[in-house]
Scaffold this motif. Sequence first.
Motif, PDB file in Angstrom:
ATOM      1  N   ARG A 201       0.818  -1.213   0.000  1.00  9.04           N
ATOM      2  CA  ARG A 201       0.000   0.000   0.000  1.00  9.04           C
ATOM      3  C   ARG A 201       0.846   1.254   0.000  1.00  9.04           C
ATOM      4  O   ARG A 201       0.418   2.309  -0.436  1.00  9.04           O
ATOM      5  CB  ARG A 201      -0.883   0.026   1.252  1.00  9.04           C
ATOM      6  CG  ARG A 201      -1.964  -0.977   1.244  1.00  9.04           C
ATOM      7  CD  ARG A 201      -2.970  -0.663   2.313  1.00  9.04           C
ATOM      8  NE  ARG A 201      -2.495  -0.996   3.643  1.00  9.04           N
ATOM      9  CZ  ARG A 201      -2.470  -2.219   4.128  1.00  9.04           C
ATOM     10  NH1 ARG A 201      -2.844  -3.221   3.379  1.00  9.04           N
ATOM     11  NH2 ARG A 201      -2.052  -2.456   5.334  1.00  9.04           N
TER      12      ARG A 201
ATOM     13  N   PRO B 150       3.718   3.551  -1.236  1.00 10.99           N
ATOM     14  CA  PRO B 150       4.533   3.686  -2.458  1.00 10.99           C
ATOM     15  C   PRO B 150       6.024   3.454  -2.199  1.00 10.99           C
ATOM     16  O   PRO B 150       6.728   2.924  -3.057  1.00 10.99           O
ATOM     17  CB  PRO B 150       4.280   5.126  -2.897  1.00 10.99           C
ATOM     18  CG  PRO B 150       2.992   5.497  -2.280  1.00 10.99           C
ATOM     19  CD  PRO B 150       2.862   4.715  -1.006  1.00 10.99           C
TER      20      PRO B 150
ATOM     21  N   PRO C 272       0.609   1.383  -5.673  1.00  6.01           N
ATOM     22  CA  PRO C 272      -0.531   2.282  -5.504  1.00  6.01           C
ATOM     23  C   PRO C 272      -0.350   3.585  -6.288  1.00  6.01           C
ATOM     24  O   PRO C 272       0.742   4.123  -6.321  1.00  6.01           O
ATOM     25  CB  PRO C 272      -0.526   2.564  -3.998  1.00  6.01           C
ATOM     26  CG  PRO C 272       0.879   2.289  -3.570  1.00  6.01           C
ATOM     27  CD  PRO C 272       1.427   1.262  -4.487  1.00  6.01           C
ATOM     28  N   ARG C 273      -1.410   4.026  -6.878  1.00  4.12           N
ATOM     29  CA  ARG C 273      -1.446   5.274  -7.641  1.00  4.12           C
ATOM     30  C   ARG C 273      -0.351   5.358  -8.690  1.00  4.12           C
ATOM     31  O   ARG C 273       0.294   6.392  -8.826  1.00  4.12           O
ATOM     32  CB  ARG C 273      -1.355   6.473  -6.705  1.00  4.12           C
ATOM     33  CG  ARG C 273      -2.708   6.956  -6.262  1.00  4.12           C
ATOM     34  CD  ARG C 273      -2.591   7.775  -5.016  1.00  4.12           C
ATOM     35  NE  ARG C 273      -2.110   6.942  -3.930  1.00  4.12           N
ATOM     36  CZ  ARG C 273      -1.048   7.176  -3.223  1.00  4.12           C
ATOM     37  NH1 ARG C 273      -0.300   8.207  -3.486  1.00  4.12           N
ATOM     38  NH2 ARG C 273      -0.703   6.364  -2.261  1.00  4.12           N
ATOM     39  N   GLN C 274      -0.091   4.284  -9.376  1.00  4.21           N
ATOM     40  CA  GLN C 274       0.899   4.273 -10.469  1.00  4.21           C
ATOM     41  C   GLN C 274       2.287   4.673  -9.992  1.00  4.21           C
ATOM     42  O   GLN C 274       3.089   5.165 -10.757  1.00  4.21           O
ATOM     43  CB  GLN C 274       0.448   5.195 -11.602  1.00  4.21           C
ATOM     44  CG  GLN C 274      -0.880   4.747 -12.174  1.00  4.21           C
ATOM     45  CD  GLN C 274      -1.291   5.572 -13.362  1.00  4.21           C
ATOM     46  OE1 GLN C 274      -1.655   6.720 -13.209  1.00  4.21           O
ATOM     47  NE2 GLN C 274      -1.233   4.980 -14.542  1.00  4.21           N
TER      48      GLN C 274
ATOM     49  N   LEU D 130      -6.839   0.115   0.735  1.00  4.52           N
ATOM     50  CA  LEU D 130      -5.867   1.076   0.221  1.00  4.52           C
ATOM     51  C   LEU D 130      -4.987   0.477  -0.858  1.00  4.52           C
ATOM     52  O   LEU D 130      -4.151   1.154  -1.435  1.00  4.52           O
ATOM     53  CB  LEU D 130      -4.960   1.558   1.359  1.00  4.52           C
ATOM     54  CG  LEU D 130      -5.681   2.161   2.551  1.00  4.52           C
ATOM     55  CD1 LEU D 130      -4.685   2.522   3.616  1.00  4.52           C
ATOM     56  CD2 LEU D 130      -6.452   3.380   2.110  1.00  4.52           C
ATOM     57  N   GLY D 131      -5.112  -0.797  -1.093  1.00  2.00           N
ATOM     58  CA  GLY D 131      -4.250  -1.447  -2.078  1.00  2.00           C
ATOM     59  C   GLY D 131      -3.687  -2.716  -1.475  1.00  2.00           C
ATOM     60  O   GLY D 131      -3.712  -2.911  -0.263  1.00  2.00           O
ATOM     61  N   GLY D 132      -3.182  -3.556  -2.341  1.00  2.00           N
ATOM     62  CA  GLY D 132      -2.629  -4.814  -1.861  1.00  2.00           C
ATOM     63  C   GLY D 132      -3.692  -5.880  -1.683  1.00  2.00           C
ATOM     64  O   GLY D 132      -3.379  -7.049  -1.548  1.00  2.00           O
TER      65      GLY D 132
ATOM     66  N   ASN E 248      -7.028   6.380  -8.083  1.00  3.52           N
ATOM     67  CA  ASN E 248      -5.791   6.993  -7.592  1.00  3.52           C
ATOM     68  C   ASN E 248      -6.079   8.041  -6.531  1.00  3.52           C
ATOM     69  O   ASN E 248      -5.388   8.102  -5.503  1.00  3.52           O
ATOM     70  CB  ASN E 248      -5.027   7.645  -8.752  1.00  3.52           C
ATOM     71  CG  ASN E 248      -4.391   6.612  -9.664  1.00  3.52           C
ATOM     72  OD1 ASN E 248      -4.298   5.442  -9.309  1.00  3.52           O
ATOM     73  ND2 ASN E 248      -3.966   7.039 -10.829  1.00  3.52           N
TER      74      ASN E 248
ATOM     75  N   SER F 151      -7.084   6.384  -3.269  1.00  2.11           N
ATOM     76  CA  SER F 151      -5.952   5.776  -2.583  1.00  2.11           C
ATOM     77  C   SER F 151      -5.092   6.840  -1.903  1.00  2.11           C
ATOM     78  O   SER F 151      -4.653   6.664  -0.761  1.00  2.11           O
ATOM     79  CB  SER F 151      -5.147   4.967  -3.601  1.00  2.11           C
ATOM     80  OG  SER F 151      -3.910   4.612  -3.093  1.00  2.11           O
TER      81      SER F 151
ATOM     82  N   ASN G 105      -4.895   7.026   2.164  1.00  2.00           N
ATOM     83  CA  ASN G 105      -3.555   6.841   2.723  1.00  2.00           C
ATOM     84  C   ASN G 105      -3.102   8.055   3.515  1.00  2.00           C
ATOM     85  O   ASN G 105      -2.023   8.043   4.108  1.00  2.00           O
ATOM     86  CB  ASN G 105      -2.544   6.609   1.594  1.00  2.00           C
ATOM     87  CG  ASN G 105      -2.268   5.140   1.393  1.00  2.00           C
ATOM     88  OD1 ASN G 105      -2.012   4.426   2.348  1.00  2.00           O
ATOM     89  ND2 ASN G 105      -2.325   4.699   0.154  1.00  2.00           N
TER      90      ASN G 105
END
Lengths: 298, 443
Positions: A156, A158, A245-247, B275-277, B413, B416, B420
């Motif tokens: 998560r 970057p 995350p977010r490119q 949030l990702g993952g 994006n 996230s 975060n």
Amino acid sequence: MYLSLKTQKKLMPLLFLIPGLLFFAIFQIYPLLKGFQMSFLDWQIMPGKVSEFVGLDNYARAFNDVVFGRAFKNTLIYTLVTVPGQMIIAMIVAILINSLPKGKTLFRALYYIPVITSWVIVSLLIRYFFQSPNGIVNYFLVEVFHLVEKPLPWLRDPALAFVPILILGIWKGIGWSMVIYLAALAGVPKELEEASAMDGANGWQNFWHITMPLISPTIVFTMVMLLIGGFNVFISVYLITGGGPRQMTEVMLSYAYHQAFDFLDFGYGAALSYLMAALIITLSFLQIKLLRKPQEIY
Amino acid sequence: MKKRSYLFIALSAIIALSMLLAACTPTAPSVSEQEPQQPAQSNDSSSSSVEKEAAPVTISFWHAYNADVEAVYLEETLIPEFEAANPDVKVESVLVPYDQFRRKLLIALSGGTAPDLARVDIIWVPELADQGALANLEEVIPDFATYSEQFLPGPLSTNLYNGKHFGLPLDTNTRVMVYNKDMFAAAGIEKAPETMAELLTACEKIKTLGDDKFCFADGGTYAWAVNPWIWSFGGDVTDESITTSTGVFNGANTVAAYQFLKDNIENGYMHPGMLGGGVDSWGGFGQDQIAMLLEGPWFPPLFGGQFPDKEYGMTLMPAGDGGSVSVVGGEDIVMFQQSDKKDAATKFMKYLLSEETQLKLVSVGQMPVLKSAVESDTIKNHEFFGIFLEQLTTAKARTPHPRWSKIEEIMTNAGSAILNGEVSVKVGLDDAVSQIDPLLPIE
């Protein structure tokens, strides 16, 4: 039709070459040229639609694209970390295995296994290991070694998300360089090492002044190959973070792929690929020119 | 020198040949000439005798039905039944997993090898229609106006592009809240939360069960996950006419929705996998680590297969200032412009959309799209469709726009970055709006 023996002799090798060349032309050269053409067009995917010629627009766009800049930087980081990482560890492993009295084959096979394992499988495994908060890596960091207080948000954050990709890149590549180094080490004449030992050289001096110069062509070779491989990083990024995350973890290939196949912007995607190709060719050329010295072994 | 020139000639010959070969891709009907396809009168009795003599026409049907249950039913029950009734048509079923579907379809389209029919996510129809890939069904089906009246208007409208229908609805769904009965009992929650305030109270109690217990989990910040919250808080992505997102996506209600999600992730109510993952939400739910999920009608049959003994309840999306609003999902069936077997494809399409087939598909968790089917006893007495139908009365569809993929990436994006804590909610949404607005006008 009768052909003279001379003509037959000339024709024969060509006939044998044709199947391979045909395959190469259809699946390598043609797409290469087609991609080059696409990179100057606003490419329309539907057959029948007209693709407009846009000149260098696609290339110009790349230089103003923040995400592409980031992808370029990430690719560079990946290469700068994984290439030396693989080479140094592979060299250590090769020397260790080379000095083993027995069991060389076993260890060589063990270290080679990651190389022949599918990228897809190991990428998914790494993604699984680095899950947060309940992944196995976090478990070891928090519960076993008490290195961190709280589980790290691996995929998560970057700043952290690129770490698993780097680790995988190094781990998976060690075996390949190792096998090549082992072959090179086997070619180092024992007499030279014995002679230098006789003259009082210690292990390190022996390695640095005898072994290294002798295997340096091999080192240059692995470096060129690994560099090309490093710039081509794609599957692991695509599967572990998907560029997120977010490119933030996007690399050049994943970004080109994203533009082409997610946004149907094939012209831009092709231009990005060609920018990368230009970079790789230049770098490889420079490397070979600068690093390969004429060898005088005996 | 001699040798070199030979090699050069050989190579250039091969390159030229390969270009020729590649130019010989199957010729697809070009998009520019979208002539109205007049389907032959297939019901005509005089021609049908001739058709029977001929070899059956094979049509291909791409779908992303799940491999365990739905695809098996399609391939082993529905298609054989259709082929028995229509000996002149054979159906080749091609399962393409959802996450690769759009890409594979686009590649097939660009190569002129598209399937005849496909079951596609409702959100892809505007883009495919915009590319000129889809057949206008108003031209393919002569009595389209009357034929289309039997469908529920909401799902039918997802096929509209430029005022024409480029598909028909095949199934519909939405997400409702499923809750873990064991965890609710352990935490002393007596009834399922109906409002956002009640949800927070429930989450507070769930958190007392332990730090590694989560009140709610979802897979990311994409629209399918966050839009139910945005809408239930009264926000949206664009205005009704899809001309601007200014003042809507960065309006007070949308800001409140993202703030709510952010707070709940920070205080540990929501699983940080959002949030990702990613997160194994079903595993977590089954093993009492996650108390609530938003799930569709495929959940009961599939989850029941993995955790047969797990007890759970279902309730509506908790209501906020905008009411209880969930997201409309589902699939449309589309026919491709490239297809040269539109008559046979129409037959199979109509078969899948018949009331009989639609009711059969209920057994594998597919919610029907026919007005008559929804009012049938099968649906009225269905063990869990009731709650989904109730949720559907207020559910909204994601923005139907040909550039939706790009819009959604911007949303994902921004979400996230906001969740975060890298940007404030307002700044993150303002930035997203400035990127979304230029994408909205369709030239």
